[in-house]
Enzyme design. Structure first.
Site, PDB file in Angstrom:
ATOM      1  CG  ASP A 225       0.911  16.611  -0.266  1.00 19.83           C
ATOM      2  OD1 ASP A 225       0.915  17.357  -1.261  1.00 19.83           O
ATOM      3  OD2 ASP A 225       0.836  17.032   0.902  1.00 19.83           O
TER       4      ASP A 225
ATOM      5  NE  ARG B  82      -4.035  20.736  -9.244  1.00 23.72           N
ATOM      6  CZ  ARG B  82      -4.324  21.521  -8.214  1.00 23.72           C
ATOM      7  NH1 ARG B  82      -5.594  21.783  -7.932  1.00 23.72           N
ATOM      8  NH2 ARG B  82      -3.375  22.047  -7.483  1.00 23.72           N
TER       9      ARG B  82
ATOM     10  CE1 TYR C 226      -0.542  23.774   4.313  1.00 22.40           C
ATOM     11  CE2 TYR C 226       1.643  22.798   4.314  1.00 22.40           C
ATOM     12  CZ  TYR C 226       0.654  23.528   3.682  1.00 22.40           C
ATOM     13  OH  TYR C 226       0.873  24.022   2.426  1.00 22.40           O
TER      14      TYR C 226
ATOM     15  NE  ARG D 273       2.862  20.281  -5.787  1.00 24.77           N
ATOM     16  CZ  ARG D 273       2.131  21.207  -5.153  1.00 24.77           C
ATOM     17  NH1 ARG D 273       1.413  22.052  -5.835  1.00 24.77           N
ATOM     18  NH2 ARG D 273       2.111  21.246  -3.855  1.00 24.77           N
TER      19      ARG D 273
ATOM     20  NE  ARG E 117      -6.164  12.411  -7.797  1.00 18.46           N
ATOM     21  CZ  ARG E 117      -6.143  13.635  -7.314  1.00 18.46           C
ATOM     22  NH1 ARG E 117      -5.070  14.353  -7.417  1.00 18.46           N
ATOM     23  NH2 ARG E 117      -7.188  14.143  -6.695  1.00 18.46           N
TER      24      ARG E 117
END
Ligand code: CP3
Length: 356
Positions: free
Chosen positions: A90, A45, A165, A41, A54
């Site tokens: 992702d 962010r 998921y 990562r 973004r």
């Protein structure tokens, strides 16, 4: 290593751009002069330049715009001077490209339009067509053209984590429905994990063929399984994903969190490098793995917010323990937290380059 390789002759590992890089050397078990570092990562962010590009673009849409993917992937490479780029995408992107109704909700994670709970639900899933991967292949090509000697790491999610998921429908803490399908509906389980292995293996192979110099399989939630459950219900499908790229001379990293009891089993599905989280010291992981597997890890991401001296001492301890392994690629024990200070990350990379 190059003869008989199924990689194109223009691939960075084959044409000489990345084969001698510190990252690829360490992944192959050769200790380079300077210890390589990258961070899970590292794009995202924590970087203001990421938040700027973004703005207003949904996560999954951004993953399908090759120019944006290229820019975001390169941001941390330029800012921090890390030794590898990780493809911005992702683990649920291949599900989306196979037609699954999935969205990534900010602050939550992947959420499904409807959960997959029965054999009939599984039978409605469609395979991933090669043409659907066009934006991925284009982005990898644009990236390797920019990256020169810096290797690009491709990645995918392991079938168990993807299935959890799909079955839960959203991020879960207890995996109640996943464990129920595993125990009570072996036919649906086998069909779902076989489908997930096909989709995610196709995604991983596409990145390797298009120019990734290494790949990493994320089984983030495997730590929710006991060793016996992992062997019976997850390992066969992860083996098939690793086999989808094992004819290529591309190192295969395998990572999950809280996987101390699973490290050997996760290596033995066909990984050539093991990623280790901060809960297992690297010398302990090396002993468990019999001293023959290069390791990646495992600076505690929580300490990025601590005083610099605490983080620096902890990092030196990670470097020392990493000397036990055949070779060591420095990373965090899990992803960069979204509120991490980017200047601390840059300073951490410099420390590893000086002292590693
Ligand atoms: O820099 C990199 O490491 C590459 C990019 C990357 C992303 N996701 C981008 C992303 C990678 C390697 C992943 C893998 C991923 N995605 C995993 C395995 C790694 C791990 O953390 O265990 C998992 C479990 C996912 C599923 C997922 N996607 C989660 C749990 C989340 C977080 C949700 C949130 O908002 O807190 C995502 C979204 C996601 N994937 C973001 C990024 C940069 C944040 C989305 C945003 O920027 O709004």
């Amino acid at each position: 290593m190059h003869s008989g390789s199924a990689l194109p002759t223009t691939h960075p590992l084959v044409d000489g751009r990345t084969a001698q890089s510190a990252l690829v050397q360490a992944y192959q078990g050769v200790r380079p002069e300077r210890r390589p570092i990258w961070m899970m990562r590292q794009a995202g962010r924590s970087l203001p330049e990421y938040r700027a590009v973004r703005a207003g673009i949904p996560m999954l849409e951004s993953c399908l715009r090759p120019e944006l993917v290229t820019e975001i992937t390169l941001q941390p490479v330029y800012r921090h001077s890390v030794d590898a780029a990780i493809f911005f995408s992702d683990i649920v992107v291949p599900l989306k490209l196979a037609g699954v109704d999935v969205d990534i909700v900010a602050g939550v994670g992947p959420v499904m339009g409807s959960a997959v709970r029965t054999k009939a639900d599984v039978e409605r899933l469609r395979p991933l067509e090669a043409e659907a991967l066009e934006p991925i292949v284009t982005a990898v090509g644009m990236l390797t053209a920019e990256l020169a000697a810096t290797p690009l790491i491709g990645f995918a999610g392991a079938p168990f984590t993807l299935a959890s998921y799909l079955i839960e429908g959203r991020p879960s803490r207890d995996y109640v429905h996943t464990k129920a399908m595993m125990r009570d509906d072996p036919e649906a389980w086998e069909a779902l994990l076989t489908w997930a292995a096909g989709v995610t293996g196709t995604f991983l192979r596409a990145q390797a063929m298009a120019g990734a110099s290494a790949v990493q399989l994320f089984d983030s939630w495997a730590g929710a399984l006991t060793h016996d459950e992992y062997q019976a219900f997850a390992a066969p499908y992860s083996t098939s994903v690793m086999a989808a790229v094992s004819d290529l001379p591309v190192p295969r990293v395998h990572f999950g969190t809280r996987t101390r009891d699973l490290l050997v089993a996760m290596r033995d599905v066909g990984a050539t490098v093991m990623g280790v989280d901060q809960h297992t010291p690297l010398d302990v992981a090396n002993d468990l793995l019999g001293g023959r597997t290069p390791l990646q890890g495992n600076i505690d991401p929580d300490l990025l917010a601590a005083d610099w001296d605490v983080l620096a001492d902890h990092t030196r301890d990670v470097l020392r323990r990493g000397l036990a392994a055949p070779a060591h690629v420095v990373n965090l024990g899990h992803g960069v937290p979204k509120d991490a200070d980017p200047d601390v990350l840059t300073r951490l990379v410099a420390l590893v380059h000086e002292e590693g």
